[in-house]
Design a protein around this motif. Sequence first.
Motif, PDB file in Angstrom:
ATOM      1  N   ASP A 267       8.326 -13.110  68.174  1.00 14.67           N
ATOM      2  CA  ASP A 267       9.694 -13.625  68.217  1.00 14.67           C
ATOM      3  C   ASP A 267      10.658 -12.555  68.718  1.00 14.67           C
ATOM      4  O   ASP A 267      11.517 -12.813  69.572  1.00 14.67           O
TER       5      ASP A 267
ATOM      6  N   VAL B 258      14.249 -19.630  68.825  1.00 14.67           N
ATOM      7  CA  VAL B 258      12.819 -19.378  69.009  1.00 14.67           C
ATOM      8  C   VAL B 258      12.035 -19.901  67.806  1.00 14.67           C
ATOM      9  O   VAL B 258      10.974 -20.538  67.950  1.00 14.67           O
ATOM     10  N   ARG B 259      12.530 -19.636  66.621  1.00 15.34           N
ATOM     11  CA  ARG B 259      11.831 -20.090  65.414  1.00 15.34           C
ATOM     12  C   ARG B 259      11.792 -21.610  65.310  1.00 15.34           C
ATOM     13  O   ARG B 259      10.914 -22.168  64.641  1.00 15.34           O
TER      14      ARG B 259
END
Length: 320
Positions: A307, A66-67
């Motif tokens: 996140d 995700v990051r």
Amino acid sequence: MSTPSPPREPGAIARLTRGLRGLPAAPRWWGPGCGGMAGWLKRVPAGMTPPTVDLTRRFHDLLRAVREGEPVLPDEARRHQYVLVRGMLGDELPGYLLDNVQRLERRGLDVLEASVDTEGLLLDNVAVLREALLDAEHFGRSVVLVGHSKGGVECTAVLALYPELRRVVRAVVTLQAPYGGSSIAHDLASTPDMRRLIDFAFPLLFHGVSRSVEELSYPQRMAFIRQHPYPADIPTVSLATSRLSRLSSLYPLQRYLDERYRYASDGMVTALDAEVPGARVVRLDDMDHAEAALRAFPGLGRYHPGDVTEVMVALALQTP
């Protein structure tokens, strides 16, 4: 001769100050406490509660993705409605769950924030969630329930009380929910001097019901869970966290639970009490109770609420 004016009723601040001045010295606040109560569900004899499964490593894998901007949600994610449920005092905190909601919406998901009273009683908020699920069913929608803190308790309670609504719910995500009880809530409710303070402050400052704090104490959670066990066949993912850091805004509460009981907590809930029986669990030892729902100041937190929510939803929708 002029008539003296009637005495003025003291304002809210004056009444609160007067109440605080009446409290005893700190050493007398301890009360009976909750030593040995945290994690009571873990001590239930084997076979009486379904086991949990640790997904922490998978969480970190997805979090890295995700990051880095990679997609992690499965294709089916767009087919569901996401009902987010706020925790205690959620209506009073600016920005609370804002990043969580915006992240899911940016992924093209249908998000609804349940209109619960964050300082209200459990059964009243369960009734709100029940209506939301019935509305979704009426329109042919399936639902993913996402609850932070007390909101997670209410997500599990609506299905424990109305198991027939299982047909509407695709999955449940609990974020730092005091499912087994809250040590802080227990001590507030069971220490006479502190109980008088919340009885006074809750209605005055938040228009809330002080019994909503007591509902999160260990005896009340024990009684509720034994009478209304959570259905074992609902895909559920629980986030259980702890932190002991001076950089955390909740450090005084973390230190209190550590020094008095040696409990690993996020400042409000012990990690052990946040695990729903039968759930897939993410266990983190570097997150406080605010970080899953509020963006931290730069350098003070390690996680972004958006996140965390995106990854937890992805885990909930994955086939066990």
